[in-house]
Design a protein around this motif. Structure first.
Motif, PDB file in Angstrom:
ATOM      1  N   HIS A 323       0.816  -1.211   0.000  1.00  0.00           N
ATOM      2  CA  HIS A 323       0.000   0.000   0.000  1.00  0.00           C
ATOM      3  C   HIS A 323       0.853   1.266   0.000  1.00  0.00           C
ATOM      4  O   HIS A 323       1.642   1.496   0.920  1.00  0.00           O
ATOM      5  CB  HIS A 323      -0.912   0.014   1.220  1.00  0.00           C
ATOM      6  N   ALA A 324       0.685   2.099  -1.026  1.00  0.00           N
ATOM      7  CA  ALA A 324       1.209   3.462  -0.971  1.00  0.00           C
ATOM      8  C   ALA A 324       0.303   4.283  -0.055  1.00  0.00           C
ATOM      9  O   ALA A 324      -0.888   3.975   0.098  1.00  0.00           O
ATOM     10  CB  ALA A 324       1.231   4.078  -2.372  1.00  0.00           C
ATOM     11  N   GLY A 336       4.412   6.585  10.873  1.00  0.00           N
ATOM     12  CA  GLY A 336       5.829   6.736  10.588  1.00  0.00           C
ATOM     13  C   GLY A 336       6.295   6.065   9.313  1.00  0.00           C
ATOM     14  O   GLY A 336       7.483   6.126   8.988  1.00  0.00           O
ATOM     15  N   HIS A 337       5.387   5.430   8.592  1.00  0.00           N
ATOM     16  CA  HIS A 337       5.765   4.672   7.393  1.00  0.00           C
ATOM     17  C   HIS A 337       4.764   4.990   6.279  1.00  0.00           C
ATOM     18  O   HIS A 337       3.684   4.395   6.216  1.00  0.00           O
ATOM     19  CB  HIS A 337       5.764   3.167   7.674  1.00  0.00           C
ATOM     20  N   HIS A 338       5.147   5.914   5.424  1.00  0.00           N
ATOM     21  CA  HIS A 338       4.275   6.355   4.332  1.00  0.00           C
ATOM     22  C   HIS A 338       4.968   6.151   2.988  1.00  0.00           C
ATOM     23  O   HIS A 338       5.531   7.078   2.413  1.00  0.00           O
ATOM     24  CB  HIS A 338       3.908   7.828   4.512  1.00  0.00           C
ATOM     25  N   PRO A 339       4.941   4.927   2.449  1.00  0.00           N
ATOM     26  CA  PRO A 339       5.546   4.711   1.130  1.00  0.00           C
ATOM     27  C   PRO A 339       4.865   5.551   0.056  1.00  0.00           C
ATOM     28  O   PRO A 339       3.641   5.719   0.065  1.00  0.00           O
ATOM     29  CB  PRO A 339       5.313   3.213   0.884  1.00  0.00           C
ATOM     30  N   VAL A 340       5.668   6.079  -0.857  1.00  0.00           N
ATOM     31  CA  VAL A 340       5.142   6.938  -1.914  1.00  0.00           C
ATOM     32  C   VAL A 340       5.486   6.346  -3.280  1.00  0.00           C
ATOM     33  O   VAL A 340       6.479   5.628  -3.427  1.00  0.00           O
ATOM     34  CB  VAL A 340       5.719   8.367  -1.807  1.00  0.00           C
ATOM     35  N   PRO A 341       4.669   6.621  -4.296  1.00  0.00           N
ATOM     36  CA  PRO A 341       4.986   6.157  -5.648  1.00  0.00           C
ATOM     37  C   PRO A 341       6.313   6.728  -6.133  1.00  0.00           C
ATOM     38  O   PRO A 341       6.694   7.846  -5.800  1.00  0.00           O
ATOM     39  CB  PRO A 341       3.814   6.688  -6.482  1.00  0.00           C
ATOM     40  N   ASN A 342       7.028   5.932  -6.903  1.00  0.00           N
ATOM     41  CA  ASN A 342       8.340   6.280  -7.455  1.00  0.00           C
ATOM     42  C   ASN A 342       9.400   6.478  -6.379  1.00  0.00           C
ATOM     43  O   ASN A 342      10.436   7.078  -6.634  1.00  0.00           O
ATOM     44  CB  ASN A 342       8.245   7.513  -8.359  1.00  0.00           C
ATOM     45  N   GLY A 343       9.135   5.947  -5.191  1.00  0.00           N
ATOM     46  CA  GLY A 343      10.132   5.970  -4.132  1.00  0.00           C
ATOM     47  C   GLY A 343      10.934   4.690  -4.038  1.00  0.00           C
ATOM     48  O   GLY A 343      11.715   4.507  -3.114  1.00  0.00           O
ATOM     49  N   GLY A 344      10.739   3.792  -4.994  1.00  0.00           N
ATOM     50  CA  GLY A 344      11.448   2.524  -4.971  1.00  0.00           C
ATOM     51  C   GLY A 344      10.645   1.431  -4.295  1.00  0.00           C
ATOM     52  O   GLY A 344       9.591   1.682  -3.682  1.00  0.00           O
ATOM     53  N   VAL A 404      12.125 -12.899   2.359  1.00  0.00           N
ATOM     54  CA  VAL A 404      11.968 -11.466   2.581  1.00  0.00           C
ATOM     55  C   VAL A 404      10.773 -11.001   1.758  1.00  0.00           C
ATOM     56  O   VAL A 404      10.703 -11.266   0.557  1.00  0.00           O
ATOM     57  CB  VAL A 404      13.225 -10.690   2.136  1.00  0.00           C
ATOM     58  N   ASP A 405       9.837 -10.303   2.389  1.00  0.00           N
ATOM     59  CA  ASP A 405       8.678  -9.781   1.679  1.00  0.00           C
ATOM     60  C   ASP A 405       8.948  -8.360   1.194  1.00  0.00           C
ATOM     61  O   ASP A 405       9.284  -7.473   1.992  1.00  0.00           O
ATOM     62  CB  ASP A 405       7.443  -9.800   2.579  1.00  0.00           C
ATOM     63  N   ILE A 406       8.794  -8.155  -0.105  1.00  0.00           N
ATOM     64  CA  ILE A 406       9.033  -6.859  -0.720  1.00  0.00           C
ATOM     65  C   ILE A 406       7.904  -6.593  -1.724  1.00  0.00           C
ATOM     66  O   ILE A 406       6.972  -7.368  -1.832  1.00  0.00           O
ATOM     67  CB  ILE A 406      10.394  -6.799  -1.442  1.00  0.00           C
ATOM     68  N   GLY A 407       8.003  -5.495  -2.462  1.00  0.00           N
ATOM     69  CA  GLY A 407       7.017  -5.218  -3.502  1.00  0.00           C
ATOM     70  C   GLY A 407       7.058  -3.787  -3.963  1.00  0.00           C
ATOM     71  O   GLY A 407       8.010  -3.052  -3.689  1.00  0.00           O
ATOM     72  N   VAL A 408       6.020  -3.384  -4.663  1.00  0.00           N
ATOM     73  CA  VAL A 408       5.856  -2.020  -5.147  1.00  0.00           C
ATOM     74  C   VAL A 408       4.614  -1.436  -4.497  1.00  0.00           C
ATOM     75  O   VAL A 408       3.580  -2.109  -4.385  1.00  0.00           O
ATOM     76  CB  VAL A 408       5.733  -2.001  -6.688  1.00  0.00           C
ATOM     77  N   ALA A 409       4.701  -0.196  -4.064  1.00  0.00           N
ATOM     78  CA  ALA A 409       3.580   0.481  -3.410  1.00  0.00           C
ATOM     79  C   ALA A 409       2.579   0.962  -4.459  1.00  0.00           C
ATOM     80  O   ALA A 409       2.948   1.647  -5.413  1.00  0.00           O
ATOM     81  CB  ALA A 409       4.091   1.664  -2.589  1.00  0.00           C
ATOM     82  N   ILE A 410       1.309   0.599  -4.260  1.00  0.00           N
ATOM     83  CA  ILE A 410       0.271   0.986  -5.210  1.00  0.00           C
ATOM     84  C   ILE A 410      -0.937   1.550  -4.466  1.00  0.00           C
ATOM     85  O   ILE A 410      -1.072   1.388  -3.247  1.00  0.00           O
ATOM     86  CB  ILE A 410      -0.178  -0.199  -6.095  1.00  0.00           C
ATOM     87  N   ALA A 416     -10.422  -3.366  -9.974  1.00  0.00           N
ATOM     88  CA  ALA A 416     -10.294  -3.819 -11.355  1.00  0.00           C
ATOM     89  C   ALA A 416      -9.214  -3.048 -12.088  1.00  0.00           C
ATOM     90  O   ALA A 416      -8.731  -3.486 -13.138  1.00  0.00           O
ATOM     91  CB  ALA A 416     -11.634  -3.674 -12.081  1.00  0.00           C
ATOM     92  N   ARG A 417      -8.803  -1.905 -11.509  1.00  0.00           N
ATOM     93  CA  ARG A 417      -7.775  -1.071 -12.132  1.00  0.00           C
ATOM     94  C   ARG A 417      -6.976  -0.395 -11.022  1.00  0.00           C
ATOM     95  O   ARG A 417      -7.536   0.341 -10.213  1.00  0.00           O
ATOM     96  CB  ARG A 417      -8.423  -0.036 -13.056  1.00  0.00           C
ATOM     97  N   GLU A 418      -5.669  -0.648 -10.995  1.00  0.00           N
ATOM     98  CA  GLU A 418      -4.817  -0.189  -9.902  1.00  0.00           C
ATOM     99  C   GLU A 418      -3.865   0.902 -10.386  1.00  0.00           C
ATOM    100  O   GLU A 418      -3.784   1.185 -11.590  1.00  0.00           O
ATOM    101  CB  GLU A 418      -4.047  -1.391  -9.320  1.00  0.00           C
ATOM    102  N   LEU A 419      -3.114   1.510  -9.448  1.00  0.00           N
ATOM    103  CA  LEU A 419      -2.296   2.679  -9.768  1.00  0.00           C
ATOM    104  C   LEU A 419      -0.955   2.587  -9.060  1.00  0.00           C
ATOM    105  O   LEU A 419      -0.905   2.326  -7.850  1.00  0.00           O
ATOM    106  CB  LEU A 419      -3.024   3.958  -9.331  1.00  0.00           C
ATOM    107  N   CYS A 420       0.138   2.812  -9.812  1.00  0.00           N
ATOM    108  CA  CYS A 420       1.472   2.827  -9.208  1.00  0.00           C
ATOM    109  C   CYS A 420       2.301   3.922  -9.847  1.00  0.00           C
ATOM    110  O   CYS A 420       1.884   4.553 -10.822  1.00  0.00           O
ATOM    111  CB  CYS A 420       2.168   1.475  -9.359  1.00  0.00           C
ATOM    112  N   GLY A 421       3.486   4.156  -9.309  1.00  0.00           N
ATOM    113  CA  GLY A 421       4.424   5.068  -9.938  1.00  0.00           C
ATOM    114  C   GLY A 421       5.042   4.418 -11.164  1.00  0.00           C
ATOM    115  O   GLY A 421       5.356   3.225 -11.163  1.00  0.00           O
ATOM    116  N   ALA A 422       5.223   5.199 -12.225  1.00  0.00           N
ATOM    117  CA  ALA A 422       5.731   4.635 -13.476  1.00  0.00           C
ATOM    118  C   ALA A 422       7.207   4.261 -13.400  1.00  0.00           C
ATOM    119  O   ALA A 422       7.694   3.487 -14.230  1.00  0.00           O
ATOM    120  CB  ALA A 422       5.508   5.630 -14.619  1.00  0.00           C
ATOM    121  N   ASP A 423       7.940   4.781 -12.417  1.00  0.00           N
ATOM    122  CA  ASP A 423       9.348   4.416 -12.246  1.00  0.00           C
ATOM    123  C   ASP A 423       9.523   3.099 -11.488  1.00  0.00           C
ATOM    124  O   ASP A 423      10.511   2.391 -11.670  1.00  0.00           O
ATOM    125  CB  ASP A 423      10.094   5.497 -11.453  1.00  0.00           C
ATOM    126  N   ASP A 424       8.567   2.798 -10.605  1.00  0.00           N
ATOM    127  CA  ASP A 424       8.764   1.710  -9.651  1.00  0.00           C
ATOM    128  C   ASP A 424       8.911   0.320 -10.285  1.00  0.00           C
ATOM    129  O   ASP A 424       9.668  -0.504  -9.755  1.00  0.00           O
ATOM    130  CB  ASP A 424       7.628   1.705  -8.622  1.00  0.00           C
TER     131      ASP A 424
END
Length: 438
Positions: A323-324, A336-344, A404-410, A416-424
Motif C-alpha cells: 500500500h502506498a 511513521g511509514h508512508h511509502p510513496v509512488p516512485n520511491g522505490g 523477505v517480503d518486498i514489492g511495489v507500493a500501489i 479492477a484497475r490499480e495505480l502505481c508510480g511509473a518508475d517503480d
C-alpha cells in the motif's frame, strides 16, 4: 547499508522501454494462464527450454522451466554449479481478484441474458460496476489438452442501479450483495442452456462438443495507460501481482543472458491462487517449488544431503504489491511509514509473521538495492488495521528458506484497475537483478 534510501527521487531515471513492456504484458495477460504463457514465451526467446514434470531431468547448465496451470517455475543453472549450490528465488503470484464463471453459467431474468459468476478473492466489488468487460481463461478438451481463450472486447457489464432508484446511495454508501448484484449482462432475449459455451468455443476455434471443462473469468478491456500531468503514474489491471511476475521474469532473463558470474541458481516461482490462500497444486503451499528445487539438485548428481544444503543456503524475495500512502485516507496508514509512488520498492515487515521479513532478510534486500542504486522504503501496517499476507510466510515455513517480503507500493489494491508510480516497476526489476547476481 541498513537504513532505507530517501523516497525522494535523486533524479529522473524513468525507463520508458521497461514500463511500456510491462503495459504490454498486462494487456495480453487477462488470466493467470495467459500470464504463464506470456512469461514462458519470453523465457523461450532467451534460450530457456520447457521440461515436463513427468520426464527425467538432466543436470546440464542452462535455463529450464515447468508450467502447471496458472503457475510457472523457471531456473538457470550456471556453468560449474554444484548440487549444493544455493538458490536465489523470486516469488510472485499470477492471480488477481475478479469475477469467475460458474459451472452453469447461463442465467438471466426479465428479458436480459446474464452470466452467473462467483467472486474470486477479496475484490473491490464496486470497481467492476459499469465497466466494459471481456472474458478469458482456458478450455479443457476431451483429449486432455487445453486451449487459451481471450475475448478482449466489450462483452459483459455489471450495471449499477441508477441513483433515482437508490436515493440514499451517496449518503449511506453503496451496499452490494455478492449473489444478487454482481451478475453481468451480455445480451437480451431468452436464456438458453449452452449459449456461453457455444460462444466461447467458437471464439477459441474449437468444437463445442470437444469442450469438457473450463476455467473462465471476466476482465476489464480498458488498456493500461500512463496517468498524470507528467505521465509519472501508471494505471492498469492486475498489477497485483503481474507487475512482480514481469519484473522477476525480466531479472531472470537478464542474469541468464548476461556476463556476470553467478554463485547461485536463480529461480522464478510464480504461483496461482495466492488471493484465496495458496492451497492448491499450483499455489505456494503446494509441492511444485520444492519438487523443482530438489529435483534440480539431484539431476546435477546430488544426494538428499546436497539438496538439503542447497535449500539451507537459499534466500527468497517474495515480491507482491503493497500500500502506498493514500492522500485521502492517510489516517489508515502507520504514521511513521508512508511509502510513496516512485520511491522505490518497499520492504514489508510484520512481527506476527504475516510477512516473513526479519533483520537478516532486511540486510539481503538492502544490499541488493544498494548494488542496483535503487531507493527503497519501509512498509508496516497501522496497528489498528488488519495486515494482509503473501506467499512469503508460506515459502519460509514450507521450505525452510530465508524469505523477505518486498514489492511495489500501489493505490486501489484489488480494484479492477490499480495505480502505481511509473518508475517503480523498473526499480523493482533492477533490485531483483542485483539480488540474483549476489
Amino acid at each position: 547499508m541498513l537504513e532505507s534510501m530517501s523516497p525522494q527521487r535523486p533524479g529522473r531515471r524513468f525507463d520508458r522501454g521497461h514500463t511500456d513492456d510491462l503495459m504490454s504484458f498486462l494487456a495480453v495477460s487477462p488470466s493467470p494462464y495467459h500470464a504463464v504463457a506470456g512469461a514462458a514465451e519470453r523465457l523461450e526467446k532467451a534460450g530457456f527450454r520447457q521440461v515436463e514434470e513427468t520426464d527425467a531431468w538432466d543436470g546440464a547448465a542452462g535455463g529450464r522451466y515447468v508450467t502447471r496451470g496458472g503457475a510457472i517455475v523457471a531456473w538457470y543453472v550456471p556453468e560449474g554449479a554444484a548440487p549444493s549450490t544455493p538458490y536465489r528465488i523470486m516469488g510472485a503470484h499470477t492471480d488477481s481478484p475478479n469475477l469467475r464463471v460458474k459451472p452453469l453459467p447461463d442465467t438471466g431474468a426479465h428479458g436480459w441474458r446474464q452470466i452467473a459468476v462467483e467472486i474470486y478473492g477479496g475484490t473491490l466489488l464496486n470497481t467492476w460496476l459499469d465497466r466494459d468487460l471481456g472474458l478469458s481463461g482456458r478450455l479443457t478438451l476431451r483429449d486432455g489438452s487445453t486451449e487459451l481463450v481471450s475475448v478482449d472486447r466489450p462483452l459483459l457489464r455489471v450495471p449499477q442501479l441508477a441513483v433515482h432508484l437508490d436515493r440514499s446511495v451517496n449518503a449511506d454508501g453503496l451496499k452490494l450483495d455478492k449473489q444478487r448484484h454482481m451478475t453481468p449482462v451480455w445480451g437480451l432475449g431468452k436464456v438458453a442452456e449452452g449459449d456461453l459455451m457455444s460462444f466461447v468455443a467458437g471464439e477459441a476455434g474449437v468444437r463445442e462438443k470437444d469442450v469438457a471443462g473450463w476455467d473462465l473469468m471476466v476482465h476489464s478491456v480498458e488498456p493500461p495507460a500512463y496517468l498524470g500531468r507528467d505521465r509519472e503514474l501508471l494505471a492498469g489491471p492486475r498489477m497485483d501481482n503481474l507487475l512482480s511476475v514481469h519484473a522477476a521474469t525480466t531479472a531472470l532473463i537478464t542474469v541468464a543472458t548476461g556476463d556476470e558470474p553467478l554463485d547461485c541458481v536463480p529461480v522464478l516461482a510464480a504461483f496461482d491462487h495466492e488471493e484465496n490462500g495458496s492451497q492448491s497444486d499450483t499455489g505456494a503451499e503446494g509441492p511444485l517449488l520444492g519438487n523443482v528445487l530438489r529435483r534440480s539438485a539431484l539431476a546435477r548428481g546430488g544426494t538428499f544431503e546436497d539438496a538439503a544444503r542447497a535449500l539451507a543456503g537459499s534466500v527468497c524475495l517474495s515480491s507482491d504489491t503493497g500500500h502506498a500512502v493514500h492522500p485521502n485516507y492517510a489516517e489508515r496508514h502507520e504514521p511513521g511509514h508512508h511509502p510513496v509512488p516512485n520511491g522505490g520498492p518497499i520492504l514489508k515487515v510484520n512481527v506476527n509473521q504475516r510477512y516473513a521479513t526479519d533483520g537478516a532478510g532486511r540486510a539481503v534486500f538492502a544490499a541488493a538495492c544498494e548494488r542496483a542504486g535503487v531507493p527503497w522504503q519501509n512498509f508496516v501496517s497501522n496497528n489498528a488495521m488488519p495486515c494482509g499476507t503473501t506467499i512469503g510466510p508460506i515459502t519460509a515455513a514450507r521450505h525452510g528458506i530465508t524469505t523477505v517480503d518486498i514489492g511495489v507500493a500501489i493505490l486501489s489494491m484489488h480494484s479492477a484497475r490499480e495505480l502505481c508510480g511509473a518508475d517503480d516497476p523498473h526499480y523493482l526489476a533492477d533490485a531483483l537483478t542485483a539480488f540474483l547476481e549476489g
